[in-house]
Design an enzyme around this catalytic site. Structure first.
Site, PDB file in Angstrom:
ATOM      1  N   GLY A  63       0.795  -1.223   0.000  1.00 25.18           N
ATOM      2  CA  GLY A  63       0.000   0.000   0.000  1.00 25.18           C
ATOM      3  C   GLY A  63       0.825   1.270   0.000  1.00 25.18           C
ATOM      4  O   GLY A  63       1.965   1.277  -0.443  1.00 25.18           O
ATOM      5  N   SER A  64       0.227   2.326   0.534  1.00 29.14           N
ATOM      6  CA  SER A  64       0.813   3.660   0.440  1.00 29.14           C
ATOM      7  C   SER A  64       2.092   3.790   1.252  1.00 29.14           C
ATOM      8  O   SER A  64       2.216   3.239   2.351  1.00 29.14           O
ATOM      9  CB  SER A  64      -0.193   4.697   0.932  1.00 29.14           C
ATOM     10  OG  SER A  64       0.459   5.930   1.142  1.00 29.14           O
ATOM     11  N   THR A  65       3.031   4.582   0.720  1.00 34.34           N
ATOM     12  CA  THR A  65       4.271   4.876   1.432  1.00 34.34           C
ATOM     13  C   THR A  65       4.008   5.708   2.692  1.00 34.34           C
ATOM     14  O   THR A  65       4.864   5.785   3.560  1.00 34.34           O
ATOM     15  CB  THR A  65       5.254   5.663   0.541  1.00 34.34           C
ATOM     16  OG1 THR A  65       4.572   6.800   0.024  1.00 34.34           O
ATOM     17  CG2 THR A  65       5.742   4.825  -0.603  1.00 34.34           C
ATOM     18  N   VAL A  66       2.822   6.310   2.796  1.00 37.71           N
ATOM     19  CA  VAL A  66       2.467   7.047   4.011  1.00 37.71           C
ATOM     20  C   VAL A  66       2.427   6.090   5.212  1.00 37.71           C
ATOM     21  O   VAL A  66       2.534   6.507   6.356  1.00 37.71           O
ATOM     22  CB  VAL A  66       1.130   7.800   3.817  1.00 37.71           C
ATOM     23  CG1 VAL A  66       0.707   8.514   5.082  1.00 37.71           C
ATOM     24  CG2 VAL A  66       1.251   8.798   2.677  1.00 37.71           C
TER      25      VAL A  66
END
Lengths: 141, 397
Positions: A63-66
């Protein structure tokens, strides 16, 4: 002294805790509530479970790098895992672990899904590159 | 991974906790991807800027860091025009958080310029073979492909770590062997302007993260290559491409056609222009947005020419970097006299202000990929002239 299994160090540190197994990959952004450390994604194997102070075993992040920053938030809120074991780490979890001071290892010489199960007490020493199984006969019935 | 004595000391914590963490990140990524060492970089471009993307989690992390970057460092686009956010319809609460993020980066010595086209800015121009640590996917593609520099697509923390250490791990697109084409694409029709954005939009879906080599009938210019690369980095994950006889690696290495060669037909390009998003047949375009990636001087001049003496009937955003806008006030004036808005520091993809619209028209393949998913606004695609025509509709001009 328990069995020591060699592994690769990704985020350095030493920690101890009870194992929490996930066969599903984890996207920290969206799957985990940064305030409580509880897995909130209904489709996830760990739905409803807290990852706080556990040694979280999962194949890899997704998923997101956040997600890296979410690990940092979990840590600041005191609800982060005490350590993490991956089959193969990728950058999202690796970076998140490092900035949050959470020891992270991968590539254990023995498949963690073979030798570890939920609630077993383990020590992660990623300075010296091993996972130690502390109470091998411990099982929570 | 081999570290110098100095790097070992930093890793041991002798230069403080921020630098220790930074080098630990570089070493961990180097280990994951099999790097042999750290290499010096010329500049860094740091992702993780828009409050919409990184939220409070990211803001907290950046605010806690201490130290100064060692190489010229710049930011990805923010979630709003840092000066005219109110005009964009951004809430005060969002604006305050966004300003805090920018301030936290400034404290670390990062230049608070927010753009996906750093290569137009002083201190960030690149030469063939330069190593950098850039983040924004279209900037990475442009640096690697059009300028022949070398960068991986860095995440926010890894780019900031590289900036603080002045180095990055030597793997991926820094190495010759990963820069060779792995698929070729042949186009038999003539292409111009936004056709390249449409081509990239189609090609990215097939290419994924491979390195394509294009055989084209025409010789595309810088802005056309920018549009091609940006679209492929959005619809796929292309960080490097080559155009036979045009891009620097292809001219130097003279790559041949690959075993796997796909042909993209003119009709496929046409389809991108003709596509009407689901459930929008009755919806009017209510915003026309240019500048994904941020407009070059030539693009600003072109839009200014097309809008000269006219009045737009719809909201029109022309997104660019503040530095380029300030360099060309004559173009900005002409554009703004038409009622269009020159938006700096941000764009239609990363700003929450896009969410105020029902149907967007763009000339960018990257915006066409991202606006529907990231802003939940359907998007239509057209040439720059189509877009201007749509913006003027109803004025009788």
């Amino acid at each position: 002294m328990g069995t020591k299994i060699k592994c690769r160090s990704i985020s350095r540190g030493v920690a101890q805790g009870r194992v929490l197994i996930s066969h599903d990959a984890i996207s920290f952004l969206g799957n985990v509530d940064p305030k409580t450390g509880i897995v909130v994604e209904q489709e996830h194997e760990l739905y409803g479970t807290s990852i706080k102070d556990r040694v979280l075993v999962f194949p890899h992040g997704k998923g997101s790098t956040v997600g890296s920053y979410v690990l940092y938030q979990l840590s600041k809120n005191g609800v982060a895992p005490s350590a993490m074991i991956n089959i193969e780490s990728e950058p999202i979890v690796a970076v998140g672990a490092i900035i949050s001071n959470i020891p992270l290892v991968d590539r254990m010489e023995i498949d963690p899904y073979e030798v570890l199960e939920d609630n077993v007490m383990v020590k992660i020493d990623s300075q010296n590159g091993y996972v130690e199984i502390i109470d091998e006969c411990y099982k929570l019935d | 991974m081999h570290l110098t004595k100095e790097e070992e000391r930093t890793l041991g914590g002798e230069d403080g906790e921020t630098l220790q963490k930074a080098i630990e990140i570089l070493v961990a990524l180097g280990d994951i991807y099999g790097a042999d060492r750290l290499i010096p970089i010329k500049s860094a471009q740091i992702a993780g800027v828009s409050y919409k993307t990184i939220g409070d989690a990211g803001l907290e992390w950046i605010s806690d860091l201490e130290g100064k970057v060692k190489v010229p460092s710049i930011l990805n686009p923010a979630g709003m025009d840092l000066q005219l956010w109110d005009e964009m319809g951004i809430s005060l609460q969002f604006a305050q958080k966004q300003q805090k993020i920018i301030k936290a980066y400034e404290k670390l010595g990062v230049t608070s310029k927010c753009t996906c086209t750093p290569y137009y800015l002083d201190n960030f121009t690149l030469k063939y073979g330069d190593h950098v640590a850039w983040s924004e996917s279209s900037a990475v593609s442009y640096a690697n492909s059009v300028l022949g520099a070398r960068t991986n697509r860095e995440g926010g923390p890894s780019a900031l770590s590289a900036a603080l250490i002045g180095k990055t791990a030597n793997f991926g697109y820094h190495l010759d062997e990963n820069r060779e084409p792995t698929i070729s694409i042949t186009i038999e029709c003539d292409l111009t302007g936004s056709d390249y954005a449409a081509l990239g939009y189609i090609a990215g879906k097939t290419v994924g993260s491979r390195v394509p080599l294009f055989f084209l009938q025409n010789e595309p210019e810088g802005d056309e290559l920018k549009a091609l690369g940006a679209a492929m980095a959005a619809s796929g994950a292309v960080a490097l491409y080559h155009v036979d006889g045009v891009t620097p690696d292809a001219r130097k290495m003279k790559y041949g056609i690959n075993n796997e060669n796909i042909i993209i037909e003119e009709s496929q390009i046409r389809e991108v222009y003709d596509k009407i998003p689901d459930n929008t047949a009755q919806t009017d375009v209510d915003i026309v947005a240019f500048g994904c990636p941020h407009c070059s001087a030539d693009e600003l001049a072109h839009i200014a020419r097309l809008l000269d003496g006219k009045q737009v009937e719809k909201d029109v955003w022309v997104c660019t970097s503040r530095e380029v806008a300030e360099r060309y006030p004559q173009f900005v004036d002409k554009i703004e006299k038409s009622g269009a808005f020159v938006v700096c520091d941000t764009c239609m993809v990363v700003s929450p202000a896009s969410e105020n619209y029902k149907l967007m028209m763009v000339n960018s393949g990257k915006a066409l990929s991202y606006v529907p998913s990231m802003c939940k606004v359907p998007a239509r695609f057209g040439t720059i002239e189509d877009c201007i025509k749509e913006a003027l509709k109803g004025t009788g001009t």
